[in-house]
Design a protein around this motif. Structure first.
Motif, short mmCIF file in Angstrom:
data_model
loop_
_atom_site.label_atom_id
_atom_site.label_comp_id
_atom_site.label_asym_id
_atom_site.label_seq_id
_atom_site.Cartn_x
_atom_site.Cartn_y
_atom_site.Cartn_z
N ASN A 100 -12.12 28.12 -34.19
CA ASN A 100 -10.70 28.43 -34.34
C ASN A 100 -9.87 28.08 -33.11
O ASN A 100 -8.73 28.52 -32.98
CB ASN A 100 -10.52 29.91 -34.70
CG ASN A 100 -10.89 30.18 -36.14
OD1 ASN A 100 -10.09 29.93 -37.04
ND2 ASN A 100 -12.10 30.66 -36.38
N GLY A 101 -10.46 27.29 -32.20
CA GLY A 101 -9.71 26.83 -31.03
C GLY A 101 -9.40 27.91 -30.02
O GLY A 101 -8.40 27.82 -29.30
N MET A 102 -10.24 28.94 -29.97
CA MET A 102 -10.06 30.03 -29.01
C MET A 102 -11.39 30.36 -28.35
O MET A 102 -11.89 31.47 -28.48
CB MET A 102 -9.44 31.24 -29.71
CG MET A 102 -10.17 31.65 -30.98
SD MET A 102 -9.46 33.08 -31.85
CE MET A 102 -8.08 32.38 -32.70
N PRO A 103 -11.98 29.39 -27.66
CA PRO A 103 -13.36 29.54 -27.16
C PRO A 103 -13.60 30.72 -26.24
O PRO A 103 -14.73 31.15 -26.09
CB PRO A 103 -13.63 28.21 -26.46
CG PRO A 103 -12.29 27.66 -26.13
CD PRO A 103 -11.38 28.13 -27.22
N THR A 104 -12.57 31.26 -25.64
CA THR A 104 -12.76 32.39 -24.72
C THR A 104 -12.52 33.75 -25.38
O THR A 104 -12.51 34.76 -24.71
CB THR A 104 -11.83 32.26 -23.51
OG1 THR A 104 -10.47 32.26 -23.97
CG2 THR A 104 -12.11 31.00 -22.72
N LEU A 105 -12.32 33.77 -26.69
CA LEU A 105 -11.94 35.03 -27.33
C LEU A 105 -12.96 35.60 -28.31
O LEU A 105 -12.62 36.38 -29.19
CB LEU A 105 -10.58 34.87 -28.03
CG LEU A 105 -9.41 34.63 -27.08
CD1 LEU A 105 -8.11 34.45 -27.84
CD2 LEU A 105 -9.28 35.78 -26.09
N ALA A 106 -14.23 35.27 -28.13
CA ALA A 106 -15.28 35.89 -28.96
C ALA A 106 -15.25 37.41 -28.79
O ALA A 106 -15.47 38.15 -29.76
CB ALA A 106 -16.65 35.34 -28.58
N ASN A 107 -14.94 37.85 -27.58
CA ASN A 107 -14.86 39.30 -27.33
C ASN A 107 -13.83 39.97 -28.23
O ASN A 107 -14.09 41.06 -28.77
CB ASN A 107 -14.56 39.57 -25.85
CG ASN A 107 -13.22 39.02 -25.40
OD1 ASN A 107 -12.72 38.01 -25.92
ND2 ASN A 107 -12.64 39.64 -24.39
N MET A 108 -12.70 39.34 -28.42
CA MET A 108 -11.63 39.97 -29.21
C MET A 108 -11.91 39.86 -30.71
O MET A 108 -11.44 40.69 -31.49
CB MET A 108 -10.27 39.38 -28.83
CG MET A 108 -9.91 39.64 -27.38
SD MET A 108 -10.11 41.36 -26.82
CE MET A 108 -8.62 42.09 -27.48
N ILE A 109 -12.68 38.87 -31.11
CA ILE A 109 -13.13 38.80 -32.51
C ILE A 109 -14.00 40.03 -32.79
O ILE A 109 -13.83 40.72 -33.80
CB ILE A 109 -13.86 37.48 -32.79
CG1 ILE A 109 -12.86 36.32 -32.79
CG2 ILE A 109 -14.63 37.55 -34.12
CD1 ILE A 109 -13.46 34.93 -32.90
N ILE A 110 -14.89 40.33 -31.87
CA ILE A 110 -15.76 41.50 -32.03
C ILE A 110 -14.94 42.79 -31.97
O ILE A 110 -15.18 43.72 -32.73
CB ILE A 110 -16.90 41.47 -31.00
CG1 ILE A 110 -17.88 40.37 -31.44
CG2 ILE A 110 -17.57 42.83 -30.86
CD1 ILE A 110 -19.22 40.37 -30.83
N VAL A 111 -13.94 42.85 -31.11
CA VAL A 111 -13.08 44.04 -31.04
C VAL A 111 -12.35 44.24 -32.38
O VAL A 111 -12.22 45.38 -32.85
CB VAL A 111 -12.07 43.93 -29.86
CG1 VAL A 111 -10.95 44.94 -30.00
CG2 VAL A 111 -12.80 44.12 -28.54
N GLY A 112 -11.91 43.16 -33.01
CA GLY A 112 -11.27 43.27 -34.32
C GLY A 112 -12.21 43.90 -35.34
O GLY A 112 -11.81 44.76 -36.12
N LYS A 113 -13.47 43.47 -35.34
CA LYS A 113 -14.46 44.04 -36.25
C LYS A 113 -14.68 45.52 -35.94
O LYS A 113 -14.75 46.36 -36.84
CB LYS A 113 -15.78 43.26 -36.15
CG LYS A 113 -16.86 43.78 -37.08
CD LYS A 113 -16.45 43.65 -38.54
CE LYS A 113 -17.60 43.97 -39.47
NZ LYS A 113 -17.19 43.88 -40.88
N LEU A 114 -14.78 45.84 -34.66
CA LEU A 114 -14.96 47.23 -34.23
C LEU A 114 -13.82 48.11 -34.76
O LEU A 114 -14.06 49.16 -35.36
CB LEU A 114 -15.03 47.31 -32.71
CG LEU A 114 -14.98 48.70 -32.09
CD1 LEU A 114 -16.20 49.52 -32.48
CD2 LEU A 114 -14.84 48.60 -30.58
#
Length: 177
Positions: free
Chosen positions: A122-136
């Protein structure tokens, strides 16, 4: 909610401390009692990083999380180290892009999110952390856009204000996993 003890863990540079700080600020905005305690190895970027976050309706007595209700594991060493410490009935969210094995326990709720892969696609290589926060936040029933935006304004500096929208997008991707 009463009290949630969370442990965020991964490599330095994955945004572990940022994700924990975001959750702590969101708790403050939601008028909760919070604690945020960062910990990282001497190498920092590339070394191990973790942070303990407690969000509670009651005052927090100690910032140390030794038996988390929630474990965020963004790499295999973190899952290996902390899996056994999660309380029975707790939750583990693992970045399945970087963690190939399954959780060995059957007394916890487990979510495998290919966060690093989704961030890259999705063109946001540094934001895996925030993808996980969204799931949380979705799993905790706490995905509230108003407090998410307010917390992001606290943790994203004015210099990087252009990152607000993409962080919200990353969390939305995670919430929909």
């Amino acid at each position: 909610m009463s009290t949630k003890q969370m442990l965020f863990s991964g490599f330095g540079g994955q945004g572990i401390l940022f994700a924990g700080k975001f959750i702590a600020y969101k708790g403050l905005i939601d008028e909760k009692q919070v604690s945020w305690l960062p910990s990282y190895g001497p190498e920092m970027r590339g070394g191990t990083a973790s942070c303990s976050v407690i969000v509670s309706d009651e005052p927090v007595g100690s910032p140390i999380v030794s038996a988390p209700d929630v474990l965020i594991a963004m790499n295999l060493p973190s899952l290996d180290k902390f899996e056994s410490s999660v309380v029975p009935g707790g939750m583990i969210i693992a970045d399945s892009t970087l963690i190939e094995r399954q959780v060995a326990r059957d007394d916890v709720k487990v979510f495998y999110i290919p966060a690093t892969k989704l961030a890259s696609e999705n063109g946001m290589p540094t934001l895996a952390n925030m993808i996980i926060v969204g799931k949380l936040l979705k799993e905790l029933g706490d995905f509230n856009e108003e407090s998410i935006n307010a917390a992001l304004k606290k943790v994203i500096s004015a210099k990087h204000a252009d990152m607000m929208e993409i962080n919200v997008k990353a969390m939305s991707i995670g919430a929909n996993c």
